[in-house]
Design a protein around this motif. Structure first.
Motif, PDB file in Angstrom:
ATOM      1  N   VAL A   1       6.980   1.131   4.535  1.00  0.00           N
ATOM      2  CA  VAL A   1       6.941   0.561   3.184  1.00  0.00           C
ATOM      3  C   VAL A   1       5.508   0.629   2.685  1.00  0.00           C
ATOM      4  CG1 VAL A   1       7.377  -1.477   1.771  1.00  0.00           C
ATOM      5  CG2 VAL A   1       8.855  -0.985   3.717  1.00  0.00           C
ATOM      6  N   TRP A   2       5.300   1.329   1.580  1.00  0.00           N
ATOM      7  CA  TRP A   2       3.947   1.508   1.040  1.00  0.00           C
ATOM      8  C   TRP A   2       3.877   0.819  -0.311  1.00  0.00           C
ATOM      9  CZ3 TRP A   2       0.457   5.059   3.626  1.00  0.00           C
ATOM     10  CH2 TRP A   2      -0.820   5.092   3.060  1.00  0.00           C
ATOM     11  N   ILE A   3       3.111  -0.272  -0.390  1.00  0.00           N
ATOM     12  CA  ILE A   3       3.033  -1.074  -1.611  1.00  0.00           C
ATOM     13  C   ILE A   3       1.709  -0.793  -2.303  1.00  0.00           C
ATOM     14  CG2 ILE A   3       3.094  -3.383  -2.602  1.00  0.00           C
ATOM     15  CD1 ILE A   3       4.368  -3.067   0.864  1.00  0.00           C
ATOM     16  N   SER A   4       1.778  -0.225  -3.508  1.00  0.00           N
ATOM     17  CA  SER A   4       0.561   0.102  -4.246  1.00  0.00           C
ATOM     18  C   SER A   4       0.927   0.447  -5.687  1.00  0.00           C
ATOM     19  CB  SER A   4      -0.145   1.299  -3.584  1.00  0.00           C
ATOM     20  OG  SER A   4      -1.259   1.714  -4.341  1.00  0.00           O
ATOM     21  N   ASP A   5      -0.095   0.467  -6.558  1.00  0.00           N
ATOM     22  CA  ASP A   5       0.134   1.006  -7.900  1.00  0.00           C
ATOM     23  C   ASP A   5      -0.147   2.512  -7.914  1.00  0.00           C
ATOM     24  OD1 ASP A   5      -2.597   1.009  -7.662  1.00  0.00           O
ATOM     25  OD2 ASP A   5      -2.952  -0.482  -9.221  1.00  0.00           O
ATOM     26  N   PHE A   6      -0.596   3.052  -6.758  1.00  0.00           N
ATOM     27  CA  PHE A   6      -0.778   4.485  -6.531  1.00  0.00           C
ATOM     28  C   PHE A   6      -1.791   5.125  -7.482  1.00  0.00           C
ATOM     29  CE2 PHE A   6       3.455   3.422  -4.919  1.00  0.00           C
ATOM     30  CZ  PHE A   6       3.341   3.876  -3.616  1.00  0.00           C
ATOM     31  N   TYR A   7      -2.758   4.352  -7.925  1.00  0.00           N
ATOM     32  CA  TYR A   7      -3.870   4.933  -8.676  1.00  0.00           C
ATOM     33  C   TYR A   7      -4.953   5.290  -7.664  1.00  0.00           C
ATOM     34  CZ  TYR A   7      -1.758   3.765 -13.143  1.00  0.00           C
ATOM     35  OH  TYR A   7      -0.913   3.705 -14.229  1.00  0.00           O
ATOM     36  N   GLU A   8      -4.830   6.491  -7.112  1.00  0.00           N
ATOM     37  CA  GLU A   8      -5.668   6.959  -6.013  1.00  0.00           C
ATOM     38  C   GLU A   8      -6.649   8.016  -6.493  1.00  0.00           C
ATOM     39  OE1 GLU A   8      -5.542   6.078  -2.764  1.00  0.00           O
ATOM     40  OE2 GLU A   8      -3.850   4.674  -2.873  1.00  0.00           O
ATOM     41  N   TRP A   9      -7.752   8.148  -5.774  1.00  0.00           N
ATOM     42  CA  TRP A   9      -8.702   9.188  -6.137  1.00  0.00           C
ATOM     43  C   TRP A   9      -8.529  10.443  -5.285  1.00  0.00           C
ATOM     44  CZ3 TRP A   9     -13.085  10.891  -3.158  1.00  0.00           C
ATOM     45  CH2 TRP A   9     -13.238  10.239  -1.933  1.00  0.00           C
ATOM     46  N   GLN A  10      -7.645  10.375  -4.262  1.00  0.00           N
ATOM     47  CA  GLN A  10      -7.266  11.561  -3.500  1.00  0.00           C
ATOM     48  C   GLN A  10      -5.744  11.683  -3.537  1.00  0.00           C
ATOM     49  OE1 GLN A  10      -9.579  12.808   0.035  1.00  0.00           O
ATOM     50  NE2 GLN A  10     -10.271  10.686   0.141  1.00  0.00           N
ATOM     51  N   SER A  11      -5.212  11.925  -4.706  1.00  0.00           N
ATOM     52  CA  SER A  11      -3.767  11.887  -4.922  1.00  0.00           C
ATOM     53  C   SER A  11      -3.024  12.970  -4.160  1.00  0.00           C
ATOM     54  CB  SER A  11      -3.454  11.999  -6.420  1.00  0.00           C
ATOM     55  OG  SER A  11      -4.047  10.940  -7.136  1.00  0.00           O
ATOM     56  N   GLU A  12      -3.465  14.204  -4.264  1.00  0.00           N
ATOM     57  CA  GLU A  12      -2.744  15.326  -3.662  1.00  0.00           C
ATOM     58  C   GLU A  12      -2.607  15.195  -2.144  1.00  0.00           C
ATOM     59  OE1 GLU A  12      -1.084  17.782  -4.785  1.00  0.00           O
ATOM     60  OE2 GLU A  12      -1.631  18.089  -6.880  1.00  0.00           O
ATOM     61  N   PRO A  13      -3.718  15.021  -1.406  1.00  0.00           N
ATOM     62  CA  PRO A  13      -3.564  14.916   0.063  1.00  0.00           C
ATOM     63  C   PRO A  13      -2.755  13.702   0.495  1.00  0.00           C
ATOM     64  CG  PRO A  13      -5.829  14.457  -0.604  1.00  0.00           C
ATOM     65  CD  PRO A  13      -5.144  15.000  -1.799  1.00  0.00           C
ATOM     66  N   LEU A  14      -2.870  12.587  -0.238  1.00  0.00           N
ATOM     67  CA  LEU A  14      -2.103  11.394   0.133  1.00  0.00           C
ATOM     68  C   LEU A  14      -0.618  11.640  -0.060  1.00  0.00           C
ATOM     69  CD1 LEU A  14      -1.875   8.480   1.053  1.00  0.00           C
ATOM     70  CD2 LEU A  14      -2.270   7.757  -1.315  1.00  0.00           C
ATOM     71  N   PHE A  15      -0.243  12.241  -1.197  1.00  0.00           N
ATOM     72  CA  PHE A  15       1.181  12.483  -1.431  1.00  0.00           C
ATOM     73  C   PHE A  15       1.743  13.458  -0.402  1.00  0.00           C
ATOM     74  CE2 PHE A  15       4.647  14.948  -3.268  1.00  0.00           C
ATOM     75  CZ  PHE A  15       5.552  13.929  -3.514  1.00  0.00           C
ATOM     76  N   GLU A  16       0.993  14.474  -0.037  1.00  0.00           N
ATOM     77  CA  GLU A  16       1.476  15.439   0.944  1.00  0.00           C
ATOM     78  C   GLU A  16       1.738  14.760   2.283  1.00  0.00           C
ATOM     79  OE1 GLU A  16       2.504  18.495   0.603  1.00  0.00           O
ATOM     80  OE2 GLU A  16       2.121  18.283  -1.555  1.00  0.00           O
ATOM     81  N   SER A  17       0.879  13.824   2.680  1.00  0.00           N
ATOM     82  CA  SER A  17       1.099  13.120   3.950  1.00  0.00           C
ATOM     83  C   SER A  17       2.308  12.195   3.852  1.00  0.00           C
ATOM     84  CB  SER A  17      -0.150  12.334   4.339  1.00  0.00           C
ATOM     85  OG  SER A  17      -0.480  11.363   3.354  1.00  0.00           O
ATOM     86  N   MET A  18       2.535  11.594   2.685  1.00  0.00           N
ATOM     87  CA  MET A  18       3.723  10.751   2.494  1.00  0.00           C
ATOM     88  C   MET A  18       4.991  11.586   2.546  1.00  0.00           C
ATOM     89  SD  MET A  18       2.380   8.223  -0.548  1.00  0.00           S
ATOM     90  CE  MET A  18       1.290   6.834  -0.208  1.00  0.00           C
ATOM     91  N   ALA A  19       4.951  12.766   1.924  1.00  0.00           N
ATOM     92  CA  ALA A  19       6.113  13.660   1.962  1.00  0.00           C
ATOM     93  C   ALA A  19       6.397  14.101   3.395  1.00  0.00           C
ATOM     94  CB  ALA A  19       5.863  14.868   1.057  1.00  0.00           C
ATOM     95  N   ALA A  20       5.344  14.309   4.184  1.00  0.00           N
ATOM     96  CA  ALA A  20       5.524  14.694   5.585  1.00  0.00           C
ATOM     97  C   ALA A  20       6.209  13.575   6.373  1.00  0.00           C
ATOM     98  CB  ALA A  20       4.175  15.039   6.206  1.00  0.00           C
ATOM     99  N   VAL A  21       5.843  12.322   6.104  1.00  0.00           N
ATOM    100  CA  VAL A  21       6.500  11.181   6.751  1.00  0.00           C
ATOM    101  C   VAL A  21       7.978  11.168   6.407  1.00  0.00           C
ATOM    102  CG1 VAL A  21       6.653   8.665   6.796  1.00  0.00           C
ATOM    103  CG2 VAL A  21       4.415   9.769   6.893  1.00  0.00           C
ATOM    104  N   HIS A  22       8.298  11.400   5.140  1.00  0.00           N
ATOM    105  CA  HIS A  22       9.694  11.419   4.694  1.00  0.00           C
ATOM    106  C   HIS A  22      10.464  12.546   5.384  1.00  0.00           C
ATOM    107  CE1 HIS A  22      13.191  11.278   2.094  1.00  0.00           C
ATOM    108  NE2 HIS A  22      12.970  12.538   1.733  1.00  0.00           N
ATOM    109  N   ARG A  23       9.859  13.747   5.471  1.00  0.00           N
ATOM    110  CA  ARG A  23      10.547  14.894   6.077  1.00  0.00           C
ATOM    111  C   ARG A  23      10.721  14.719   7.587  1.00  0.00           C
ATOM    112  NH1 ARG A  23       7.235  17.800   2.289  1.00  0.00           N
ATOM    113  NH2 ARG A  23       5.646  18.046   3.925  1.00  0.00           N
ATOM    114  N   SER A  24       9.894  13.880   8.194  1.00  0.00           N
ATOM    115  CA  SER A  24      10.009  13.675   9.642  1.00  0.00           C
ATOM    116  C   SER A  24      11.268  12.916  10.036  1.00  0.00           C
ATOM    117  CB  SER A  24       8.784  12.918  10.155  1.00  0.00           C
ATOM    118  OG  SER A  24       8.818  11.544   9.747  1.00  0.00           O
ATOM    119  N   GLY A  25      11.916  12.294   9.063  1.00  0.00           N
ATOM    120  CA  GLY A  25      13.125  11.519   9.343  1.00  0.00           C
ATOM    121  C   GLY A  25      12.935  10.029   9.211  1.00  0.00           C
ATOM    122  N   ALA A  26      11.696   9.591   9.062  1.00  0.00           N
ATOM    123  CA  ALA A  26      11.445   8.164   8.827  1.00  0.00           C
ATOM    124  C   ALA A  26      11.872   7.809   7.411  1.00  0.00           C
ATOM    125  CB  ALA A  26       9.966   7.849   9.028  1.00  0.00           C
ATOM    126  N   LYS A  27      12.270   6.560   7.223  1.00  0.00           N
ATOM    127  CA  LYS A  27      12.618   6.100   5.879  1.00  0.00           C
ATOM    128  C   LYS A  27      11.339   5.649   5.193  1.00  0.00           C
ATOM    129  CE  LYS A  27      15.669   3.034   3.237  1.00  0.00           C
ATOM    130  NZ  LYS A  27      16.204   4.142   2.434  1.00  0.00           N
TER     131      LYS A  27
END
Length: 497
Positions: free
Chosen positions: A424-450
């Motif tokens: 569970v990731w709680i944030s307003d997601f106003y990040e200064w490294q948006s692209e790398p953070l989203f890619e790592s989140m997508a990788a977590v999702h693809r791994s099978g974790a919810k």
């Protein structure tokens, strides 16, 4: 605000009731009260003609003149006139009202309206709104803040909510508050058509929270905390807790002790409400391999009667029961890991408080391994203190920027068995490294974790989310969960149990 050339005469002879073309005395009286309300909101100076006309209306209605005293709290009015308590509760909560026909008239018809009750309600509504929204200027004392909080609680009750629910202080339990959740009126003695405030109520919550936060900022909080007598008058709220957490490193001695006591009171109160919501949330499948407990609360009365119908004695008209049947209540559970990552920047303080408490509650469930990470530009693993939200909050450092990549570096190693892990990731997601953070989140999702991205978990359900992240989460199939904290409770309980 310019004063009207002449205030409507409250004693004018009534015209034809319900006629929009000819205002009657009741319409004029309501207008007097609402003109006074507007005048007071925009200009604290007393306008003699409106004050004298309003006094005549209030006295003619049989209400106390204290309703017109800006210094009198609603509590003090109700204390002197207990019969008004029920009128204030649910005053503006009419779930069945506002339904009109094609002509715009209420379904009941204008002839059924209690015009005198409308005037009476206008006086009570004006009192509550004026006490809450006219906050003046200058330094605020602990006593003034406590009075405002009490008046705001009356406004929440008037809207049919539990005290503190709209301000985000204590999530509404769906049951009784300190004054009880206002029941819907039966329509008798309440006046005529009233607009449905269902859409308006959520918008009022953030306004009340902002007003309360402004009052807290106008206090000399450190001096108040250093005086036990003044500190005892403070009622913990989300706005106050935010200020205490921000200023905790500047406090010491008595002031720090009083601050910690207020934080613990608030944590305990919110935890009690959230624990009830967790217990009521949907859980896993029934485990029929476990025999049901033979206790009264599990008794399946319908099944017991049905199975014993062969024992019916028609002559004696009695049913003889030789076997009782009970419901299965045990649920199938598997070991699960919950990783909660919380943005602790200044804009997420209410989510930080709520999720810290929520994590501690889930940590107490059987077979749930909870990990808690807080971050801004640095990340902190708070897992060792996850069972004690009070100690966890004292270790947070509100404010600063956000860099979710440092939190992801701590979170990823905790995902040992993706199929049994929820992040569970709680944030307003106003990040200064948006692209790398989203890619790592997508990788977590693809791994099978919810993976559950959460934009806000406040009682009022407010908060903004970076549109860039919102769209990409939607495309990923993991839309941002944003709203009342009950939504997150439901999502987590369904997955974890």
């Amino acid at each position: 605000m310019n004063q009207p050339t002449s205030a409507p005469d409250p004693q004018e002879t009534p015209g034809r009731p319900g006629s929009p073309a000819v205002p009657d005395a009741y319409d004029n009286r309501r207008q007097v009260l609402y003109w006074r309300l507007l005048a007071r909101l925009f200009d604290p100076e007393e306008q003699h003609s409106l004050e004298s006309a309003s006094l005549a209306v209030v006295e003619d209605t049989g209400l106390p003149a204290a309703l017109l005293d800006p210094q009198a709290s609603v509590d003090s009015v109700v204390q002197r006139h207990p019969e008004l308590a029920d009128e204030f509760a649910g005053l503006m909560h009419f779930p069945e009202a506002g339904r009109t026909d094609d002509a715009g008239e209420a379904e009941s018809g204008p002839g059924d309206r209690d015009r005198a009750a409308e005037v009476r309600r206008a006086a009570l509504v004006s009192k509550v709104l004026l006490n809450v929204y006219a906050t003046g200027s200058g330094t605020v004392s602990a006593e003034q803040l406590a009075r405002w909080q009490a008046d705001a609680a009356w406004l929440e009750c008037a809207l049919g909510c539990a005290p503190g629910e709209l301000r985000g202080g204590r999530p509404g339990p769906g049951g009784q508050g300190s004054r009880g959740r206002a029941a819907a009126p039966d329509g008798t003695g309440r006046g005529g058509p009233t607009p449905d405030l269902g859409d308006l109520v959520p918008a009022i919550g953030p306004d009340l929270a902002d007003i309360e936060a402004g009052l807290v900022k106008r206090m000399h909080l450190r001096e108040v905390l250093a005086d036990p007598r003044l500190a005892s008058r403070l009622t913990p709220s989300m706005s106050l807790i935010e200020q205490l957490l921000r200023d905790k490193n500047n406090l010491s001695g008595v002031a720090l002790a009083n601050a910690k006591a207020l934080i613990r009171r608030f944590v305990d109160e919110v935890a009690e409400v959230l624990r009830t919501q967790v217990e009521k949330a949907t859980v896993g499948e029934l485990d029929r391999s476990v025999p049901p407990k033979r206790v009264f609360r599990n008794l399946d009365l319908d099944r017991t009667i049905w199975k014993n119908l062969t024992n019916w004695d028609p002559e004696g008209e009695r049913l003889y029961v030789d076997r009782l049947y009970y419901r299965h209540t045990a649920r199938k559970t598997t070991p699960q890991r919950l990783v909660v990552v919380v943005d602790q920047s200044g804009s997420m303080v209410d989510s930080m408080v709520n999720c810290t408490i929520l994590a501690s509650i889930f940590a107490g469930l059987p077979k749930v391994d909870v990990h808690l990470i807080a971050y801004d530009t640095q990340a902190l693993d708070l897992t060792p203190w996850v069972h004690d939200p009070f100690e966890t909050l004292l270790r947070t450092n509100l404010g600063g920027g956000t860099d979710g990549t440092v939190a992801m570096a701590l979170a990823q190693p905790k995902i040992a068995e993706p199929r049994n892990t929820v992040v569970v990731w709680i944030s307003d997601f106003y990040e200064w490294q948006s692209e790398p953070l989203f890619e790592s989140m997508a990788a977590v999702h693809r791994s099978g974790a919810k993976f559950i991205p959460v934009g806000s978990v406040t009682s009022a359900g407010r908060g903004s989310v970076n549109p860039w992240f919102r769209e990409r989460f939607k495309d990923l199939g993991t839309p941002v969960l944003s709203g009342h904290i009950r939504k997150l409770v439901h999502e987590l309980k369904t997955f974890l149990t």
